[in-house]
Design a protein around this motif. Sequence first.
Motif, short mmCIF file in Angstrom:
data_model
loop_
_atom_site.label_atom_id
_atom_site.label_comp_id
_atom_site.label_asym_id
_atom_site.label_seq_id
_atom_site.Cartn_x
_atom_site.Cartn_y
_atom_site.Cartn_z
N LEU A 1 0.84 -1.20 0.00
CA LEU A 1 0.00 0.00 0.00
C LEU A 1 0.88 1.26 0.00
O LEU A 1 0.62 2.21 -0.75
CB LEU A 1 -0.90 -0.01 1.24
N LEU A 2 1.93 1.24 0.80
CA LEU A 2 2.85 2.38 0.86
C LEU A 2 3.58 2.55 -0.47
O LEU A 2 3.69 3.67 -0.99
CB LEU A 2 3.85 2.21 2.01
N LYS A 3 4.07 1.46 -1.04
CA LYS A 3 4.75 1.53 -2.33
C LYS A 3 3.85 2.11 -3.41
O LYS A 3 4.29 2.89 -4.25
CB LYS A 3 5.23 0.15 -2.77
N GLN A 4 2.56 1.74 -3.39
CA GLN A 4 1.60 2.27 -4.37
C GLN A 4 1.46 3.78 -4.26
O GLN A 4 1.09 4.44 -5.23
CB GLN A 4 0.23 1.61 -4.18
N ARG A 5 1.76 4.32 -3.09
CA ARG A 5 1.67 5.76 -2.87
C ARG A 5 3.02 6.45 -3.04
O ARG A 5 3.18 7.61 -2.70
CB ARG A 5 1.10 6.02 -1.47
N GLY A 6 4.01 5.70 -3.53
CA GLY A 6 5.33 6.28 -3.76
C GLY A 6 6.15 6.45 -2.49
O GLY A 6 7.06 7.26 -2.44
N ILE A 7 5.82 5.66 -1.47
CA ILE A 7 6.49 5.74 -0.17
C ILE A 7 7.36 4.50 0.02
O ILE A 7 6.93 3.38 -0.25
CB ILE A 7 5.46 5.85 0.96
N ILE A 8 8.56 4.70 0.50
CA ILE A 8 9.48 3.60 0.73
C ILE A 8 9.20 2.99 2.11
O ILE A 8 9.34 3.67 3.12
CB ILE A 8 10.94 4.08 0.67
N PRO A 9 8.77 1.72 2.15
CA PRO A 9 8.57 1.07 3.45
C PRO A 9 9.91 0.56 3.98
O PRO A 9 10.75 0.07 3.23
CB PRO A 9 7.64 -0.09 3.13
N GLY A 10 10.11 0.71 5.26
CA GLY A 10 11.32 0.21 5.90
C GLY A 10 10.99 -0.33 7.26
O GLY A 10 9.89 -0.15 7.78
#
Length: 138
Positions: free
Chosen positions: A97-106
């Motif tokens: 979901l985060l990747k779909q929003r252009g956010i890098i999950p860590g």
Amino acid sequence: MTTHWNYPDPALQDELRKIANAIVAPGKGILAADESVSTMGKRLADIGLENTDENRRKYRQLLFTTCPTIGDNISGVILFHETLYQKADDGTPFPELLKQRGIIPGIKVDTGVVPLFGSQDECTTQGKTFPSLGKFNM
């Protein structure tokens, strides 16, 4: 004391540079959403909710879905281990979901301080990596 470094190969350096530049992009910041179960319990108690798996999931979902353009201002999110396995109401795993929003999950999983490889009397925080997060494609 001299520290000698064994640098990663150029391809890995390029990938890490790309991720680092994305994280520190102008006008963006990092969301620290890595609250433990006990810390999350305190947040939920403040709003009169019980500390359950489902309430923690709903709280995190609210953070990650608050606005479809959240990625315009958030470059990365630090996740708690539990969050890796949680999903949005539609079944989408939170990291995806985060990747779909252009956010890098860590994720930060601290396992203690250890000697820094290749150095003399220097230390670093030891952690685990989770390849299931996959690479972030910019």
